[in-house]
Design a protein around this motif. Structure first.
Motif, PDB file in Angstrom:
ATOM      1  N   ARG A 120       0.846  -1.193   0.000  1.00 17.81           N
ATOM      2  CA  ARG A 120       0.000   0.000   0.000  1.00 17.81           C
ATOM      3  C   ARG A 120       0.880   1.241   0.000  1.00 17.81           C
ATOM      4  O   ARG A 120       2.051   1.192   0.384  1.00 17.81           O
ATOM      5  CB  ARG A 120      -0.968   0.017   1.181  1.00 17.81           C
ATOM      6  CG  ARG A 120      -0.318   0.088   2.548  1.00 17.81           C
ATOM      7  CD  ARG A 120      -1.352  -0.002   3.660  1.00 17.81           C
ATOM      8  NE  ARG A 120      -2.137   1.216   3.813  1.00 17.81           N
ATOM      9  CZ  ARG A 120      -3.467   1.253   3.710  1.00 17.81           C
ATOM     10  NH1 ARG A 120      -4.163   0.167   3.423  1.00 17.81           N
ATOM     11  NH2 ARG A 120      -4.118   2.377   3.887  1.00 17.81           N
ATOM     12  N   ASP A 121       0.287   2.363  -0.432  1.00 19.58           N
ATOM     13  CA  ASP A 121       1.000   3.638  -0.425  1.00 19.58           C
ATOM     14  C   ASP A 121       1.153   4.119   1.011  1.00 19.58           C
ATOM     15  O   ASP A 121       0.471   3.646   1.917  1.00 19.58           O
ATOM     16  CB  ASP A 121       0.230   4.681  -1.238  1.00 19.58           C
ATOM     17  CG  ASP A 121       0.205   4.321  -2.719  1.00 19.58           C
ATOM     18  OD1 ASP A 121       1.126   3.589  -3.139  1.00 19.58           O
ATOM     19  OD2 ASP A 121      -0.730   4.747  -3.415  1.00 19.58           O
ATOM     20  N   TYR A 122       2.038   5.117   1.180  1.00 17.23           N
ATOM     21  CA  TYR A 122       2.189   5.794   2.468  1.00 17.23           C
ATOM     22  C   TYR A 122       0.826   6.380   2.863  1.00 17.23           C
ATOM     23  O   TYR A 122       0.206   7.114   2.080  1.00 17.23           O
ATOM     24  CB  TYR A 122       3.259   6.870   2.299  1.00 17.23           C
ATOM     25  CG  TYR A 122       3.555   7.696   3.521  1.00 17.23           C
ATOM     26  CD1 TYR A 122       3.754   7.100   4.761  1.00 17.23           C
ATOM     27  CD2 TYR A 122       3.682   9.084   3.410  1.00 17.23           C
ATOM     28  CE1 TYR A 122       4.044   7.875   5.872  1.00 17.23           C
ATOM     29  CE2 TYR A 122       3.987   9.868   4.515  1.00 17.23           C
ATOM     30  CZ  TYR A 122       4.158   9.256   5.740  1.00 17.23           C
ATOM     31  OH  TYR A 122       4.452  10.015   6.836  1.00 17.23           O
ATOM     32  N   ASP A 123       0.334   6.038   4.058  1.00 18.26           N
ATOM     33  CA  ASP A 123      -1.041   6.391   4.440  1.00 18.26           C
ATOM     34  C   ASP A 123      -1.380   7.876   4.253  1.00 18.26           C
ATOM     35  O   ASP A 123      -2.444   8.199   3.721  1.00 18.26           O
ATOM     36  CB  ASP A 123      -1.317   5.998   5.907  1.00 18.26           C
ATOM     37  CG  ASP A 123      -1.475   4.493   6.080  1.00 18.26           C
ATOM     38  OD1 ASP A 123      -1.366   3.755   5.069  1.00 18.26           O
ATOM     39  OD2 ASP A 123      -1.689   4.048   7.222  1.00 18.26           O
ATOM     40  N   PRO A 124      -0.538   8.823   4.725  1.00 14.53           N
ATOM     41  CA  PRO A 124      -0.930  10.233   4.575  1.00 14.53           C
ATOM     42  C   PRO A 124      -1.100  10.650   3.105  1.00 14.53           C
ATOM     43  O   PRO A 124      -1.999  11.443   2.790  1.00 14.53           O
ATOM     44  CB  PRO A 124       0.227  10.995   5.230  1.00 14.53           C
ATOM     45  CG  PRO A 124       0.793  10.017   6.226  1.00 14.53           C
ATOM     46  CD  PRO A 124       0.667   8.680   5.555  1.00 14.53           C
ATOM     47  N   ALA A 140      -2.055  17.323   7.248  1.00 16.01           N
ATOM     48  CA  ALA A 140      -1.629  17.627   8.620  1.00 16.01           C
ATOM     49  C   ALA A 140      -2.205  18.973   9.066  1.00 16.01           C
ATOM     50  O   ALA A 140      -2.662  19.112  10.208  1.00 16.01           O
ATOM     51  CB  ALA A 140      -0.104  17.635   8.700  1.00 16.01           C
ATOM     52  N   ARG A 141      -2.198  19.972   8.172  1.00 11.95           N
ATOM     53  CA  ARG A 141      -2.756  21.302   8.509  1.00 11.95           C
ATOM     54  C   ARG A 141      -4.233  21.185   8.843  1.00 11.95           C
ATOM     55  O   ARG A 141      -4.718  21.751   9.812  1.00 11.95           O
ATOM     56  CB  ARG A 141      -2.598  22.243   7.312  1.00 11.95           C
ATOM     57  CG  ARG A 141      -1.361  23.078   7.319  1.00 11.95           C
ATOM     58  CD  ARG A 141      -1.445  24.291   6.397  1.00 11.95           C
ATOM     59  NE  ARG A 141      -1.980  24.090   5.068  1.00 11.95           N
ATOM     60  CZ  ARG A 141      -1.317  23.587   4.018  1.00 11.95           C
ATOM     61  NH1 ARG A 141      -0.056  23.201   4.148  1.00 11.95           N
ATOM     62  NH2 ARG A 141      -1.898  23.460   2.832  1.00 11.95           N
ATOM     63  N   ILE A 209      -1.319   8.759  10.425  1.00 15.92           N
ATOM     64  CA  ILE A 209      -0.876  10.045   9.888  1.00 15.92           C
ATOM     65  C   ILE A 209       0.076  10.786  10.827  1.00 15.92           C
ATOM     66  O   ILE A 209       0.630  11.815  10.456  1.00 15.92           O
ATOM     67  CB  ILE A 209      -2.077  10.957   9.553  1.00 15.92           C
ATOM     68  CG1 ILE A 209      -2.876  11.315  10.815  1.00 15.92           C
ATOM     69  CG2 ILE A 209      -2.983  10.291   8.519  1.00 15.92           C
ATOM     70  CD1 ILE A 209      -3.889  12.434  10.579  1.00 15.92           C
ATOM     71  N   GLY A 210       0.274  10.286  12.044  1.00 16.19           N
ATOM     72  CA  GLY A 210       1.154  10.984  12.982  1.00 16.19           C
ATOM     73  C   GLY A 210       1.270  10.198  14.268  1.00 16.19           C
ATOM     74  O   GLY A 210       0.775   9.069  14.377  1.00 16.19           O
ATOM     75  N   ARG A 211       1.968  10.799  15.226  1.00 16.92           N
ATOM     76  CA  ARG A 211       2.161  10.106  16.503  1.00 16.92           C
ATOM     77  C   ARG A 211       2.280  11.111  17.638  1.00 16.92           C
ATOM     78  O   ARG A 211       2.892  12.175  17.457  1.00 16.92           O
ATOM     79  CB  ARG A 211       3.442   9.271  16.426  1.00 16.92           C
ATOM     80  CG  ARG A 211       3.611   8.338  17.602  1.00 16.92           C
ATOM     81  CD  ARG A 211       4.873   7.498  17.474  1.00 16.92           C
ATOM     82  NE  ARG A 211       5.002   6.642  18.638  1.00 16.92           N
ATOM     83  CZ  ARG A 211       6.148   6.311  19.211  1.00 16.92           C
ATOM     84  NH1 ARG A 211       7.305   6.738  18.700  1.00 16.92           N
ATOM     85  NH2 ARG A 211       6.158   5.541  20.265  1.00 16.92           N
ATOM     86  N   THR A 212       1.676  10.784  18.775  1.00 15.92           N
ATOM     87  CA  THR A 212       1.834  11.628  19.966  1.00 15.92           C
ATOM     88  C   THR A 212       2.787  10.947  20.955  1.00 15.92           C
ATOM     89  O   THR A 212       2.746   9.722  21.099  1.00 15.92           O
ATOM     90  CB  THR A 212       0.481  11.926  20.649  1.00 15.92           C
ATOM     91  OG1 THR A 212       0.707  12.791  21.761  1.00 15.92           O
ATOM     92  CG2 THR A 212      -0.221  10.668  21.152  1.00 15.92           C
TER      93      THR A 212
END
Lengths: 289, 328
Positions: A120-124, A140-141, A209-212
């Motif tokens: 699969r492609d990069y999720d974002p 992200a914005r 799409i990200g990480r906390t």
């Protein structure tokens, strides 16, 4: 569609599912959370627990203390006391959570899936494309441009299911099929109409799409914010993601590890559904950020 | 207060500390209740040793542990027969017995049923988490460090006043199936109207085989196809594409959760919410049967009303009392 009258559906000998409608309109979740608060306030005899979701509330009860028929009557009474959805005011806190978008860890997680399970492609990139965004940076914005409403805390300890409160920041995307077998802890994912944060390193189906770097629950109750609670968020709280870079991610991670991290969470405020709906109606909803 | 310890020599297969009714009131934080699957046998074991019926005890699954008592104890085993031996001598089920300091209790593989409950007078005194000592392995909490027993682990026990020689009357014990067939009660709902009449009849009239891919999170069943009503096949896109998909909703414990064509009975360590329908729900009165069945066993489902399910639960609860005791 919102039902004229809620549906009461039995779940064995000690559960009842109250369904307010059959779609995912956010009004239906507001009703479920209004009923959750009303049951707590009323301290209805025999009610053991509640678990809200998009358009429903499941209630656990003790049949030795209240019959199924009487419980339905009590629930109907409390629901009619809520009035219309615009009348609801829900107790809500706003939590600012640091988020590194397009981070290296969830990138690795997607690459691992791609290699071992299904390409699969990069999720974002994928989510940006299906939503018609310029690129992953705009994703992200947009994701960090709104408060996210906590619909429910569920599935695994402290895991929030969230929806964008600003309709201009709504993101929809299909979930993984087949699901991932593992997910980076703290990964921020989007799937269907929702966002979530992975609180255990288990399986999952949301696009990452990200990480906390901050924990959303702590069974040892080590950080100060967990002194009186085990999980950070409750349904009806709100989350605003604060974009950070890798250096700040590592700084916060270190402060979490040494126990000195202070969360930025507001006190309880009353979230007026009527005022929110007025604001949404005033927006040009075609706009994006 | 003294803290007699039990040392774990062999852990068995996912032997865990549980209490009843488990971690209640925590669905909204993402925690299922946990607790023993066969809560009838579990409570009888506690009653035998003079504990409150819901006190913390051990749930042994399929292969039991070997435990060494560091202090004298009064214990009781209820449920499946794991050919237990204390100091090398066979130990009867459904009866309280005295163990001496230094003695080893050894449980083997389940000869009947699947789960054996070991209660100790004074009850297990691990730290409660959210009001319960039940182990929730996926949540890394409860029990002994949130995990099943491990070799060398020490189980703290409170001070108790157990009396050996107490027995459960034959008529008050759950009867473990000898032919590996079980009649399991189900109530219709919450989502029975997503399954067409033929599909509901097929569910109720067919044999369902318990899959080896089953654990305390869920029991997978193997059987015929499901067929659906228009509610499942013609719905808003946010429900998902498969007929069994719905908008995420809270799951009842005991729900027969339909994932595509695979029904999974949701047990005490289940996910608390998800996006599949629950056409039927196994009520709490049938959980002892789930707890004592093993992969390959056959389930026949029996439709009962909510009222009937509650009456059967009350009948079991009534037997989880001192009235079920006779002196040996």
């Amino acid at each position: 569609m919102k039902f004229d009258q809620p549906k009461y559906l039995p779940g064995g000998d000690h559960f009842i599912l109250v369904q307010f409608g059959d779609d995912a309109s956010i009004d239906l979740n507001f009703m479920a959370l209004g009923l959750t608060a009303a049951l707590k306030e009323d301290a209805t005899k025999g009610v053991v627990d509640t678990n809200p979701s998009y358009n429903s509330l499941i209630v656990e009860y003790e049949s030795d203390d209240i019959s199924y028929a009487d419980l339905k009557i009590e629930l109907a009474r409390l629901i009619s006391g809520l009035g219309s959805v615009e009348d609801l005011e829900l107790e809500s806190r706003l939590a600012y959570l640091p988020a590194m978008y397009l981070d290296p860890w969830t990138r690795d997680c997607v690459a691992d899936y791609s290699e071992k399970i299904a390409p699969r492609d990069y999720d974002p990139d994928f989510v940006a494309e299906v939503n018609g965004f310029e690129d992953a940076k705009q994703l992200a914005r947009i994701h960090s441009g709104t408060e996210h409403w906590v619909v429910a805390v569920c599935s695994t300890p402290g895991l929030p299911l969230m929806r964008a409160l600003d309709p201009r920041c709504a993101i929809t995307s299909p979930k993984y099929n087949p699901p991932r077998t593992w997910t980076t802890l703290g990964a921020i994912g989007v799937g269907g109409l929702s966002s979530s944060i992975y609180t255990t390193p288990g399986p999952g189906g949301y696009n990452l799409i990200g990480r906390t770097p901050v924990p959303l629950w702590d069974p040892q109750q080590r950080l100060p914010v967990f002194k009186d609670r085990v999980v950070l968020l409750d349904a009806a709280d709100r989350v605003k993601f604060v974009p950070i870079g890798e250096e700040e991610f590592e700084y916060i991670e270190a402060r979490v590890a040494d126990g000195s991290y202070e969360f930025n969470i507001t006190a309880y405020q009353r979230f007026s559904v009527g005022a929110y709906k007025k604001w949404v109606a005033s927006l040009n909803q075609d706009g994006r950020f | 207060m003294t803290m007699p310890m039990i040392e774990v020599l062999k852990p068995g297969l996912e032997t865990c500390v549980q209490d009843y009714p488990g971690r209640k009131g925590a669905f909204g934080m993402g925690f299922p209740p946990s607790g023993p699957v066969d809560h009838w046998s579990f409570r009888l074991a506690n009653i035998l040793v003079g504990n409150a019926p819901g006190d913390a005890a051990l749930e042994c699954q399929f292969i039991g542990p070997a435990l060494k008592f560091k202090a004298p104890a009064v214990i009781a085993l209820c449920g499946g027969d794991m050919a237990a031996k204390l100091g090398g001598a066979p130990v009867p089920l459904w009866q309280s017995i005295a163990a001496e300091a230094g003695q080893v209790l050894e449980l083997g593989s389940a000869l009947t049923g699947a789960r054996t409950y070991l209660a100790i007078a004074g009850s297990i005194d691990t730290p409660p988490f959210l009001g319960s000592r039940s182990t929730f392995v996926l949540g890394d909490c409860g029990g002994l460090n949130g995990a099943p027993l491990e070799v060398g682990g020490e189980i703290p026990v409170g001070e108790g006043q157990g009396v050996p020689g107490r027995k459960i009357k034959q008529s008050c014990r759950p009867a473990v199936s000898e032919n590996h067939r079980w009649q399991i009660e189900v109530c219709a709902g919450p989502n029975d109207d997503w399954i067409d009449a033929a599909g509901q009849q097929r569910f109720l009239k067919s044999e369902w085989k318990l899959s080896p891919k089953s654990n305390r999170v869920g029991f997978r069943l193997e059987g015929p196809e499901w067929t659906f009503t228009e509610k499942a096949t013609n719905k808003a896109p946010e429900n998902g594409s498969d007929p069994s998909n719905t908008i995420d909703h809270g799951y009842p414990i005991g729900a027969i959760n339909l994932c595509g064509q695979t029904p999974i009975i949701l047990l005490h360590d289940t996910l608390t919410l998800g996006g599949f329908i629950n056409p039927f729900t196994v009520p709490s009165s049938a959980f002892w049967k789930l707890g004592q069945s093993r992969p390959g066993d056959i389930y026949d489902f029996e439709l009962v009303s909510v009222d009937e399910a509650q009456a059967r639960k009350r009948a079991i609860n009534a037997m989880c009392s001192e009235d079920s005791i006779e002196q040996a």
